[in-house]
Design a protein around this motif. Structure first.
Motif, PDB file in Angstrom:
ATOM      1  N   SER A 219       0.665  -1.317  -0.182  1.00 10.02           N
ATOM      2  CA  SER A 219       0.131   0.063  -0.548  1.00 10.02           C
ATOM      3  C   SER A 219       1.023   1.012  -0.155  1.00 10.02           C
ATOM      4  N   VAL A 220       1.923   0.646   0.546  1.00  7.57           N
ATOM      5  CA  VAL A 220       3.403   2.325   1.295  1.00  7.57           C
ATOM      6  C   VAL A 220       3.416   2.623  -0.853  1.00  7.57           C
ATOM      7  N   GLN A 221       3.083   1.289  -1.716  1.00 12.20           N
ATOM      8  CA  GLN A 221       4.308   2.052  -3.226  1.00 12.20           C
ATOM      9  C   GLN A 221       3.204   1.641  -4.364  1.00 12.20           C
ATOM     10  N   ASP A 222       1.758   2.181  -3.556  1.00  9.64           N
ATOM     11  CA  ASP A 222       0.314   2.602  -4.502  1.00  9.64           C
ATOM     12  C   ASP A 222       0.733   4.436  -4.068  1.00  9.64           C
ATOM     13  N   ALA A 223       0.540   4.389  -2.728  1.00  6.89           N
ATOM     14  CA  ALA A 223       0.237   5.537  -2.411  1.00  6.89           C
ATOM     15  C   ALA A 223       1.757   6.392  -3.641  1.00  6.89           C
ATOM     16  N   GLN A 224       2.851   6.411  -3.295  1.00 10.69           N
ATOM     17  CA  GLN A 224       3.896   6.649  -3.501  1.00 10.69           C
ATOM     18  C   GLN A 224       3.636   6.560  -4.848  1.00 10.69           C
ATOM     19  N   THR A 225       2.796   5.626  -6.042  1.00  9.66           N
ATOM     20  CA  THR A 225       2.814   5.759  -7.472  1.00  9.66           C
ATOM     21  C   THR A 225       1.833   6.625  -7.676  1.00  9.66           C
ATOM     22  N   HIS A 226       1.037   7.077  -6.844  1.00 10.19           N
ATOM     23  CA  HIS A 226      -0.216   7.453  -7.068  1.00 10.19           C
ATOM     24  C   HIS A 226       0.165   9.124  -6.434  1.00 10.19           C
TER      25      HIS A 226
ATOM     26  N   GLN B  12      -0.010  12.289   2.424  1.00  9.18           N
ATOM     27  CA  GLN B  12      -0.335  10.290   2.848  1.00  9.18           C
ATOM     28  C   GLN B  12       0.717   9.685   2.765  1.00  9.18           C
ATOM     29  N   SER B  13       1.988   9.700   1.741  1.00 12.39           N
ATOM     30  CA  SER B  13       3.066   8.765   1.629  1.00 12.39           C
ATOM     31  C   SER B  13       3.966   8.754   1.902  1.00 12.39           C
ATOM     32  N   THR B  14       4.081  10.194   2.623  1.00  7.48           N
ATOM     33  CA  THR B  14       5.223  10.572   3.254  1.00  7.48           C
ATOM     34  C   THR B  14       4.836   9.800   4.877  1.00  7.48           C
ATOM     35  N   LEU B  15       4.064   9.888   5.198  1.00  5.38           N
ATOM     36  CA  LEU B  15       3.237  10.247   6.870  1.00  5.38           C
ATOM     37  C   LEU B  15       3.219   8.110   6.746  1.00  5.38           C
ATOM     38  N   MET B  16       2.740   7.442   5.185  1.00  8.81           N
ATOM     39  CA  MET B  16       2.750   5.707   5.446  1.00  8.81           C
ATOM     40  C   MET B  16       4.428   5.340   5.030  1.00  8.81           C
TER      41      MET B  16
END
Lengths: 104, 137
Positions: free
Chosen positions: A45-52, A77-81
């Motif tokens: 899910s971190v990967q998904d957030a960073q792709t987004h 969000q990706s920073t926090l994750m």
């Protein structure tokens, strides 16, 4: 002064079933989620957030971004994750080191 | 997105709604002097309709724009015989938009946008504080 939370922990400790030796991850009787699977799920899910976030960054660069806040929220969000992942990883390494340092 | 960032996602949906409200106000102000001939409808004021998303009693789903309603197509008749669009009696149709009201709405939309940004800031701070649990300084 009594602290109710600490008393609660004591009650939880006494109700814990006694240890019965090492149990492998392949044991069919193990309930709950495997830590490795949990970590893999989290990383995905971190990967998904960073792709987004990356997609929105490209949109911002090309001028296709309609909502500036969408990009900033995705980036937050990706920073926090990522920070959460690093915190979990540090705790896992810490636990491993603690076990390795155990005097035998 | 996941439920992990419920507060941030709700506030983000609010930001989208208020951005659209600001867009509508901008449209209204831009067209405040748009004259039309009396045979046509005047420019109609744009109203943004918002509605909560998700089920009642559920927290963390946010808000969305449910539609745009339009103002009075009659507008108001203004006597302006110099205008090339004027009819034989010298009247044109101007949009029925009050600039003062639009400015008030703009302040409301801007303040609400800022309020949602403040929610995102606080939520991010809270999550970052949570990551400090158990960390030796």
């Amino acid at each position: 002064m009594s602290i109710p939370a600490i008393g609660g922990i004591g009650a939880a400790l006494t109700s814990t079933p006694p240890l019965t030796g090492p149990v492998g991850p392949s044991d069919a009787t193990t309930t709950g989620t495997d830590f490795g699977k949990l970590l893999g799920h989290g990383l995905q899910s971190v990967q998904d957030a960073q792709t987004h976030t990356d997609q929105l960054a490209v949109q911002a660069a090309t001028g296709d971004l309609t909502d500036v806040h969408d990009y900033m929220i995705a980036s937050t969000q990706s920073t926090l994750m990522t920070e959460l992942t690093v915190a979990v990883r540090n705790k896992a390494v810490e636990a491993f080191n603690d076990i390795m340092r155990m005097p035998l | 997105m996941s439920d992990m960032f419920g507060a941030i996602n709700s506030a983000g949906s609010g930001l989208t709604v208020y951005r659209q409200w600001l867009d509508a106000i901008s449209d209204n102000i831009a067209n405040i002097n748009t004259a039309r001939p009396t045979s046509e409808a005047a420019f109609q004021q744009r109203w943004v309709e918002a509605a909560p998303t998700g089920q009642p009693g559920e927290a963390g789903s946010g808000v969305a724009v449910s539609g745009i309603s339009l103002g009075d197509p009659q507008g108001r008749l203004v006597y302006d015989p110099q205008n090339p669009l004027a009819d034989k009696n010298g009247y044109v149709r101007m949009p029925d938009i009050d600039l003062g009201e639009q400015m008030v709405q703009m302040i409301m939309a801007q303040r609400a946008y800022q309020a949602n940004l403040a929610v995102i800031d606080r939520a991010r701070d809270a999550y970052q504080q949570a990551l400090q649990i158990g960390r030796q300084s």
